[in-house]
Design a protein around this motif. Structure first.
Motif, PDB file in Angstrom:
ATOM      1  N   HIS A 255       3.263  -4.931   5.520  1.00 47.74           N
ATOM      2  CA  HIS A 255       2.075  -4.234   6.034  1.00 47.74           C
ATOM      3  C   HIS A 255       0.830  -5.125   5.985  1.00 47.74           C
ATOM      4  CE1 HIS A 255      -0.283  -0.485   6.838  1.00 47.74           C
ATOM      5  NE2 HIS A 255      -1.237  -1.217   6.290  1.00 47.74           N
ATOM      6  N   GLU A 256       0.598  -5.732   4.832  1.00 42.66           N
ATOM      7  CA  GLU A 256      -0.622  -6.530   4.686  1.00 42.66           C
ATOM      8  C   GLU A 256      -0.438  -7.956   5.218  1.00 42.66           C
ATOM      9  OE1 GLU A 256      -3.145  -4.875   3.801  1.00 42.66           O
ATOM     10  OE2 GLU A 256      -2.296  -3.155   2.736  1.00 42.66           O
ATOM     11  N   HIS A 261      -1.046  -6.853   8.988  1.00 37.16           N
ATOM     12  CA  HIS A 261      -2.466  -7.156   9.246  1.00 37.16           C
ATOM     13  C   HIS A 261      -2.781  -8.645   9.348  1.00 37.16           C
ATOM     14  CE1 HIS A 261      -3.354  -3.012   8.934  1.00 37.16           C
ATOM     15  NE2 HIS A 261      -3.327  -2.910   7.623  1.00 37.16           N
ATOM     16  N   GLU A 295      -2.929  -0.275  11.861  1.00 40.14           N
ATOM     17  CA  GLU A 295      -2.139   0.390  10.821  1.00 40.14           C
ATOM     18  C   GLU A 295      -0.737   0.741  11.329  1.00 40.14           C
ATOM     19  OE1 GLU A 295      -3.165   0.107   8.028  1.00 40.14           O
ATOM     20  OE2 GLU A 295      -5.350   0.241   8.017  1.00 40.14           O
ATOM     21  N   TYR A 396      -2.047   5.740   9.977  1.00 40.10           N
ATOM     22  CA  TYR A 396      -0.823   5.225   9.364  1.00 40.10           C
ATOM     23  C   TYR A 396       0.428   5.847   9.976  1.00 40.10           C
ATOM     24  CZ  TYR A 396      -4.092   3.416   5.975  1.00 40.10           C
ATOM     25  OH  TYR A 396      -5.131   2.751   5.402  1.00 40.10           O
TER      26      TYR A 396
HETATM   27 ZN   LIG Z   1      -3.298  -1.237   6.468  1.00 40.59          ZN
END
Ligand SMILES: [Zn+2]
Length: 442
Positions: A255-256, A261, A295, A396
């Motif tokens: 996710h990060e 991202h 997201e 999300y």
């Molecule tokens: Zn995020």
């Protein structure tokens, strides 16, 4: 805010690769056009809102003098609204372009500016319902599910857990066997990040020198955060207030980091800011439609790098032993996780009821414990997040569903390459929720 730092670790990429999936053609760095002027105005307006709302500017790596000038000017909210309206009028006076990427840019600026105006209205005291707010800020409204919908999922959960007292207590007891011991946390995260990076790089050429730093922090409303710094670098903060369950390592790494991202921001900077000279992507307005894409794609990225059963296999064979957990029980843990994922929308309902004033803070926390299976402490932390970010919560799970539909839509069983081709159209182009209807021809 205080970020007691536990440990620093840098994740550099060794080899030099500069090609990207959506690389601009020759001569694509344009001379200043009306759209470029509008784009610069957009950046300055986002920075101006940031002077009133400390959470608004999530990232900015454009010219420092723009920020200095905006800070010196100290535009009031009514002046920001007036300037935004005039920029939107200027944009609408233009003929929408035919070429796809230019058209996406035009739509991006129009939609982001509209969202910015709504955020300024909110800062000026305008109140909206949860759904009105999510429509105005994120260009999307999440479906509504009554408590009964979640009760049917809870019945399934009931059947999966060993017998005992309440479902929440039995779930807590079950999950306690899957906590990563704190002294192994960094080793497990590090390994998960390496795996996600390797798997992402098999599909995506990333620019030379991209890297990020991981910090472990406490006392935050979020569980992890990517602060994009520009220059292909991110600062990723991981909140260690609560015990980390084993699935969190891959969740956060994807996710990060990769292909979430960090990757998204690196590709936007490489393709659009540097490749095309489009300044509007050097700023990231947090409360804006772009966040649904960010997201949603960060969450969906897990399914991209670990298709089918590959995630469970990797975690069972690599991460469980590294964390000192029993690999033989990995399958039952992930059966439970699948069920828990279906309860994600319960968190939206709690936020909607709370923002709309239908329940107070205690009622919202109770809803999170009862229907979303949060621990009492986790529910309080989530409520802190909802207080700070409000309808952002839809990005999300609704974001995940919309991105999944865009990549895997039509129920067709696409080959991995075709899925990546569609996924890259999101990561390397200025698409917004309204552009997710169809990926178009490959
Ligand atoms: Zn995020």
């Amino acid at each position: 805010m205080e970020h007691p730092m536990v440990k620093l670790r840098v994740y550099p990429l060794a080899s030099a690769m500069t090609l990207v999936a959506c690389a601009p053609g020759a001569g694509s760095v344009q001379s200043t056009s009306v759209v470029d002027q509008i784009a610069e105005s957009y950046v300055r307006l986002v920075l101006a809102v940031g002077e009133h709302d400390t959470d608004y500017v999530d990232a900015f790596y454009g010219p420092q003098e723009w920020r200095d000038e905006v800070t010196a000017e100290q535009l009031g909210l009514p002046a920001i609204v007036a300037r935004t309206d005039s920029v939107i009028d200027r944009l609408r006076a233009l003929e929408p372009p035919d070429q796809e990427l230019e058209r996406l840019r035009y739509t991006y600026l129009t939609t982001q500016l509209g969202s910015l105006a709504a955020r300024v209205d909110m800062l000026g005291g305008r109140t909206m319902t949860f759904d009105e707010e999510s429509q105005a800020l994120y260009d999307a409204v999440a479906p509504t599910n009554p408590g009964e919908y979640f009760l049917s999922i809870l019945e399934e959960l009931d059947g999966l857990l060993p017998p005992g007292r309440s479902i929440r207590e039995r779930l807590g007891a079950f999950q306690s066997a899957y906590v990563i011991p704190p002294d192994r946390l960094d080793a497990v995260f590090t390994r998960a990040i390496e795996e996600c990076r390797d798997r992402t790089r098999r599909q995506v050429d990333l620019p030379e020198g991209e890297s990020f730093v991981v910090e472990y922090v406490t006392d935050q409303s979020w569980s992890g955060y990517n602060w994009y710094q520009g220059g292909y670098h991110s600062l990723i903060q991981v909140n260690v207030d609560f015990p980390s369950l084993i699935d969190r390592a891959v969740d956060l790494a994807c996710h990060e980091g990769y292909p979430g991202h960090h990757t998204y921001n690196v590709l936007l900077e490489h393709n659009l800011v540097n490749g095309r000279g489009w300044p509007e992507y050097s700023v990231y307005a947090l409360f804006s439609p772009q966040s649904l894409i960010a997201e949603g794609s960060a969450n969906f990225g897990i399914e991209m790098v670990f298709p089918g059963d590959e995630r469970v296999e990797f975690e069972r064979e690599v991460l469980f032993p590294l964390a000192g957990l029993d690999p033989a029980t990995a399958a039952s843990y992930y059966r439970l996780q699948e069920l828990m994922a279906r309860m994600d929308y319960a968190g939206n309902e709690a936020a909607r009821l709370y923002i709309d004033g239908d329940v107070d803070a205690d009622g919202a926390a109770d809803w999170l414990v009862r229907y979303a299976m949060y621990s009492p402490g986790g529910a309080r932390q989530r409520l802190r997040f909802i207080d700070q970010y409000r309808s952002y919560v839809i990005n999300y799970n609704l974001g995940l569903d919309l991105v999944r539909e865009f990549v895997d839509g039509n129920g067709a069983d696409l080959a991995l390459d075709a899925r990546w081709d569609r996924f890259m159209r999101l990561l390397a182009s200025p698409r917004l929720p309204g552009d997710l209807q169809s990926p178009g021809p490959p």
